[in-house]
Design a protein around this motif. Structure first.
Motif, mmCIF file in Angstrom:
data_model
loop_
_atom_site.group_PDB
_atom_site.id
_atom_site.type_symbol
_atom_site.label_atom_id
_atom_site.label_comp_id
_atom_site.label_asym_id
_atom_site.label_seq_id
_atom_site.Cartn_x
_atom_site.Cartn_y
_atom_site.Cartn_z
ATOM 1 N N ALA A 213 24.019 2.956 32.222
ATOM 2 C CA ALA A 213 22.796 3.762 32.186
ATOM 3 C C ALA A 213 22.786 4.638 30.935
ATOM 4 N N VAL A 214 21.586 4.945 30.467
ATOM 5 C CA VAL A 214 21.440 5.810 29.294
ATOM 6 C C VAL A 214 21.540 7.264 29.741
ATOM 7 N N PRO A 215 22.520 7.998 29.248
ATOM 8 C CA PRO A 215 22.653 9.400 29.662
ATOM 9 C C PRO A 215 21.653 10.293 28.928
ATOM 10 N N ASP A 216 21.400 11.444 29.507
ATOM 11 C CA ASP A 216 20.564 12.457 28.867
ATOM 12 C C ASP A 216 21.383 13.745 28.811
ATOM 13 N N PRO A 217 22.294 13.822 27.845
ATOM 14 C CA PRO A 217 23.259 14.924 27.849
ATOM 15 C C PRO A 217 22.617 16.277 27.542
ATOM 16 N N ARG A 218 23.222 17.306 28.096
ATOM 17 C CA ARG A 218 22.869 18.666 27.717
ATOM 18 C C ARG A 218 23.551 18.944 26.384
ATOM 19 N N VAL A 219 22.809 19.436 25.404
ATOM 20 C CA VAL A 219 23.337 19.620 24.058
ATOM 21 C C VAL A 219 23.174 21.080 23.645
ATOM 22 N N VAL A 220 24.257 21.648 23.122
ATOM 23 C CA VAL A 220 24.222 22.989 22.535
ATOM 24 C C VAL A 220 24.585 22.851 21.057
ATOM 25 N N GLY A 221 23.699 23.281 20.192
ATOM 26 C CA GLY A 221 23.966 23.223 18.758
ATOM 27 C C GLY A 221 24.520 24.539 18.262
ATOM 28 N N LEU A 222 25.547 24.484 17.439
ATOM 29 C CA LEU A 222 26.178 25.685 16.903
ATOM 30 C C LEU A 222 25.747 25.919 15.454
ATOM 31 N N LYS A 223 25.805 27.173 15.079
ATOM 32 C CA LYS A 223 25.546 27.546 13.694
ATOM 33 C C LYS A 223 26.548 26.846 12.778
ATOM 34 N N PHE A 224 26.050 26.360 11.648
ATOM 35 C CA PHE A 224 26.943 25.722 10.681
ATOM 36 C C PHE A 224 27.760 26.810 9.996
ATOM 37 N N MET A 225 29.056 26.812 10.250
ATOM 38 C CA MET A 225 29.895 27.855 9.703
ATOM 39 C C MET A 225 30.460 27.421 8.353
ATOM 40 N N GLU B 250 30.347 7.886 32.377
ATOM 41 C CA GLU B 250 30.325 7.066 33.585
ATOM 42 C C GLU B 250 31.389 7.482 34.598
ATOM 43 N N THR B 251 32.379 8.261 34.176
ATOM 44 C CA THR B 251 33.471 8.629 35.087
ATOM 45 C C THR B 251 33.054 9.653 36.135
ATOM 46 N N GLY B 252 31.908 10.285 35.942
ATOM 47 C CA GLY B 252 31.483 11.315 36.880
ATOM 48 C C GLY B 252 31.930 12.704 36.508
ATOM 49 N N ILE B 253 32.637 12.859 35.407
ATOM 50 C CA ILE B 253 33.036 14.191 34.938
ATOM 51 C C ILE B 253 31.806 14.871 34.341
ATOM 52 N N ASP B 254 31.584 16.135 34.693
ATOM 53 C CA ASP B 254 30.467 16.883 34.115
ATOM 54 C C ASP B 254 30.708 17.057 32.619
ATOM 55 N N MET B 255 29.659 16.739 31.820
ATOM 56 C CA MET B 255 29.812 16.762 30.367
ATOM 57 C C MET B 255 28.753 17.635 29.710
ATOM 58 N N LEU B 256 29.178 18.232 28.626
ATOM 59 C CA LEU B 256 28.286 19.018 27.794
ATOM 60 C C LEU B 256 28.549 18.613 26.346
ATOM 61 N N ALA C 202 39.781 16.893 33.425
ATOM 62 C CA ALA C 202 38.675 17.803 33.184
ATOM 63 C C ALA C 202 37.788 18.004 34.412
ATOM 64 N N ASP C 203 37.389 19.255 34.630
ATOM 65 C CA ASP C 203 36.246 19.555 35.498
ATOM 66 C C ASP C 203 34.977 19.534 34.670
ATOM 67 N N VAL C 204 35.087 20.005 33.440
ATOM 68 C CA VAL C 204 33.985 19.947 32.474
ATOM 69 C C VAL C 204 34.545 19.433 31.159
ATOM 70 N N LEU C 205 33.851 18.477 30.599
ATOM 71 C CA LEU C 205 34.270 17.888 29.334
ATOM 72 C C LEU C 205 33.262 18.294 28.261
ATOM 73 N N VAL C 206 33.740 18.962 27.214
ATOM 74 C CA VAL C 206 32.890 19.354 26.099
ATOM 75 C C VAL C 206 33.078 18.332 24.986
ATOM 76 N N TYR C 207 32.047 17.526 24.765
ATOM 77 C CA TYR C 207 32.090 16.477 23.748
ATOM 78 C C TYR C 207 31.564 17.059 22.441
ATOM 79 N N VAL C 208 32.432 17.127 21.443
ATOM 80 C CA VAL C 208 32.074 17.731 20.165
ATOM 81 C C VAL C 208 31.734 16.630 19.169
ATOM 82 N N THR C 209 30.567 16.759 18.536
ATOM 83 C CA THR C 209 30.170 15.791 17.519
ATOM 84 C C THR C 209 29.514 16.544 16.369
ATOM 85 N N SER C 210 29.008 15.791 15.404
ATOM 86 C CA SER C 210 28.410 16.415 14.223
ATOM 87 C C SER C 210 27.346 15.491 13.645
#
Length: 633
Positions: free
Chosen positions: A257-269, A218-224, A192-200
């Motif tokens: 270290a404690v991360p401060d991730p960028r989070v995008v919330g999606l509409k509940f479909m 911690e791997t250094g991969i950019d995450m969203l 990955a260049d960018v890893l999109v971590y999906v949760t709920s």
């Protein structure tokens, strides 16, 4: 093309991978005795397997690409737990339905790349020869039915993504049976260049998934982070709870270290509304997710990314080398104990038989042998010689055998200066010291809470070999004592031959009145000029007084020096023989025991040089990253 230094690292990781897979440390179904002994329980084994596969994949899929020529491809990987909607996020990012979706857990079991136009492995990974080495592309229909060591490549017809973007759908990482496709998850994630971590709202606090998120961060991969299948009214609460409660707690437990991730919330479909998610007018959050991902791709700092990932690998390489190091230390530790025991054998023999501030046993026996050559008719001499012969000095009841526990000192008869010859006592004590030391080494190693099963197998093999080892010891000592007699006879003959150059002295010695008695090794001598008995060494009681009246001072010194040299040579030979005998007795036998133990324990069999090389190779590679361009878009 990746550097030769990286080729060496990848090669050594390949050797490590093969050894660990053979030992079930990273196989699909780990948990054999070797893995449990080296790593721990089920969760420990899983974490070890995950970390090892991740480091291996990062080096091949990420470091190799960042350190080589830029192929222009940008990989976006969607990752998350069971039934959080990963395939749906793929479709949202693509702006159309490209990935198969299902409410069924574990629906996706293969990594699948979606790429513009006709594609193959070379199209995906350019000049990187190491990428996805653990998986092979699947060219048939129906990826869901393909073996788990395959990945898919499918067309991506998208109007909302640049042509150079590759979208990756991945299996979940927490469903029942997900261990079997862990390799697929990690191979894709590491590309990955960018890893999109999906949760709920249901999954964001699951410990296992939080741990995954922290490790990948911690791997250094950019995450969203993408919050899916969660009511819009709950987004703020879930995000705040994650940032202030669950991530800090898990990070403290893992020491990161404690991360401060960028989070995008999606509409509940709900069912039937999927296409709404692709229309920015109906669902602006979906458009925001795409824009955030593309922004992360645009700000890609290749040298910085390489440095972060290499730093992650270097910080964790010792953890994945530890099991192999345990094995190397166990085998090397046993070899060292054997070397020390061989030296101990020779030391005990020397101290008990060849070192004394009074009478040294082989020198006393040498004196008697010289007397026999001087005058075989000395009264009582033949009886003394017979008593001193190795056969008579080998009591029939003295044998070495195990009594009770193997680690107890062993002897088949009570030793005493009266009943047992000194050389036999010395050899028996030396053998007992070796058995005690080696047995204690095995017992101490097995007492450690975490120890290599080599020690357990060695204990069993040691017990199996014990009686045979003792039998060989008995034969060896019998042969050695006969050889000692031959060495003493030869040394005595050498001294007499030297004395023949002084016929007057030799004749005086031959005419000395000597009375030999059987009583250990003590022999009494009566000299014509002294008229008394003496109980001392030959050169002091016979040779010395006779020389004093028969030869001049210079000759006395020369003869005395020659006799002393012969005696020293005899002692040196016996010391060398003892060391050689110890090596013969223990070296081959104990090496055979070690080989049996390694086969029984199912050892990894990894070359220790790999363990020494890898950390150094990684340091060298990290030192070369400054040669990359400062920034490559």
């Amino acid at each position: 093309m990746p550097s030769p230094a990286l080729a060496d690292i990848v090669g050594d990781f390949g050797l490590l991978h093969d050894a660990y897979h053979k030992g079930t440390l990273i196989s699909d179904r780990p948990g054999a005795e070797l893995a449990k002994k080296l790593i721990g329980d089920g969760q420990d084994i899983f974490r070890f397997r995950r970390l090892f596969l991740l480091l291996d994949a990062l080096l091949r899929n990420r470091v190799a690409r960042l350190a080589g020529r830029d192929d222009g491809r940008r990989h976006v990987v969607v990752f998350g737990g069971n039934n959080v909607g990963k395939s749906t996020i793929i479709n949202i990012l693509a702006g159309r339905r490209v990935a198969s979706v299902s409410p069924e857990g574990g629906h996706t079991r293969h990594a699948e790349a979606f790429v513009r136009g006709a594609a193959d492995k070379t199209t995906l990974f350019g000049r990187n020869p190491y990428a996805f080495r653990r998986l092979a592309p699947y060219t048939g229909d129906g990826l869901a039915q393909a073996p788990l060591d395959r990945y898919g490549i499918s067309p991506l017809a998208s109007d909302v993504l640049p042509d150079n973007v590759v979208l990756w759908d991945t299996p979940d990482c927490d469903a029942v049976g997900s261990d079997s496709y862990l390799v697929a998850v990690i191979e894709a994630v590491a590309a990955a260049d960018v890893l999109v971590y999906v949760t709920s709202g249901e999954k964001y606090s699951v410990e296992h998934l939080v741990e995954w998120f922290l490790l990948l961060h911690e791997t250094g991969i950019d995450m969203l982070e993408c919050l899916n299948r969660t009511a819009t009214r709950d987004h703020a609460r879930v995000i705040e709870s994650q940032r202030t409660r669950f991530l800090p707690k898990a990070a403290a437990a893992l020491g990161v270290a404690v991360p401060d991730p960028r989070v995008v919330g999606l509409k509940f479909m709900v069912e039937g509304e999927e296409e709404d998610l692709w229309d920015p007018r109906l669902h602006p959050e979906a458009d925001k997710l795409r824009r955030e991902v593309l922004a992360l791709l645009e700000q890609r700092d290749r040298p910085a990314a390489l440095e972060r990932t290499l730093d992650f690998v270097r910080r964790h390489v010792d953890a994945i080398l530890e099991p192999a190091r345990m094995e190397t230390a166990a085998i090397a530790g046993w070899a060292s104990e054997v070397d020390d025991a061989v030296r101990l054998f020779a030391t005990v023999y020397e101290q008990e038989y060849l070192t004394s501030d009074k009478t040294i046993d082989p020198i006393s026996r040498l004196n008697v042998q010289i007397l026999e050559l001087l005058n075989p008719d000395i009264p009582g001499l033949q009886q003394a010689l017979t008593a001193l012969s190795w056969a008579a000095r080998w009591p029939a009841k003295i044998t070495i055998k195990a009594i009770g526990h193997i680690y107890q000192k062993v002897t088949g008869a009570q030793k005493s200066g009266k009943d047992a010859p000194k050389e036999l006592v010395a050899y028996t004590d030396a053998h007992t010291a070796v058995l005690t030391r080696l047995s204690a080494a095995i017992e101490d190693a097995r007492a450690e809470p975490r120890h290599h099963p080599f020690w357990d197998a060695l204990d069993a093999a040691w017990r199996d070999e014990f009686d045979a080892l003792n039998d060989r010891f008995v034969k060896l000592v019998a042969d050695h004592m006969a050889e000692t007699d031959r060495a003493i006879v030869a040394t005595a003959a050498q001294i007499i031959e030297h004395l023949r150059s002084r016929p007057t002295l030799l004749k005086a010695l031959q005419s000395a009145r000597v009375a030999a008695t059987v009583g250990g090794i003590a022999v009494s001598f009566t000299l014509p000029h002294a008229g008394t008995f003496a109980y001392n060494l030959l050169e002091e009681s016979v040779l010395g007084p006779v020389m004093a009246v028969c030869v001049d001072t210079a000759t006395q010194g020369a003869i005395a020096a020659f006799v002393k040299k012969c005696e020293a040579d005899l002692i040196a030979r016996l010391k060398e023989d003892a060391a050689a005998n110890a090596l013969t007795l223990y070296g081959e036998a104990v090496n055979r025991i070690a080989q049996v133990a390694k086969m029984r324990a199912g050892t990894l069999g990894l070359d220790p040089a790999v363990l020494r090389r890898l950390p150094e190779e990684l340091r060298e590679l990290a030192g070369r990253t400054e040669t990359l361009p400062a920034r490559i878009a």
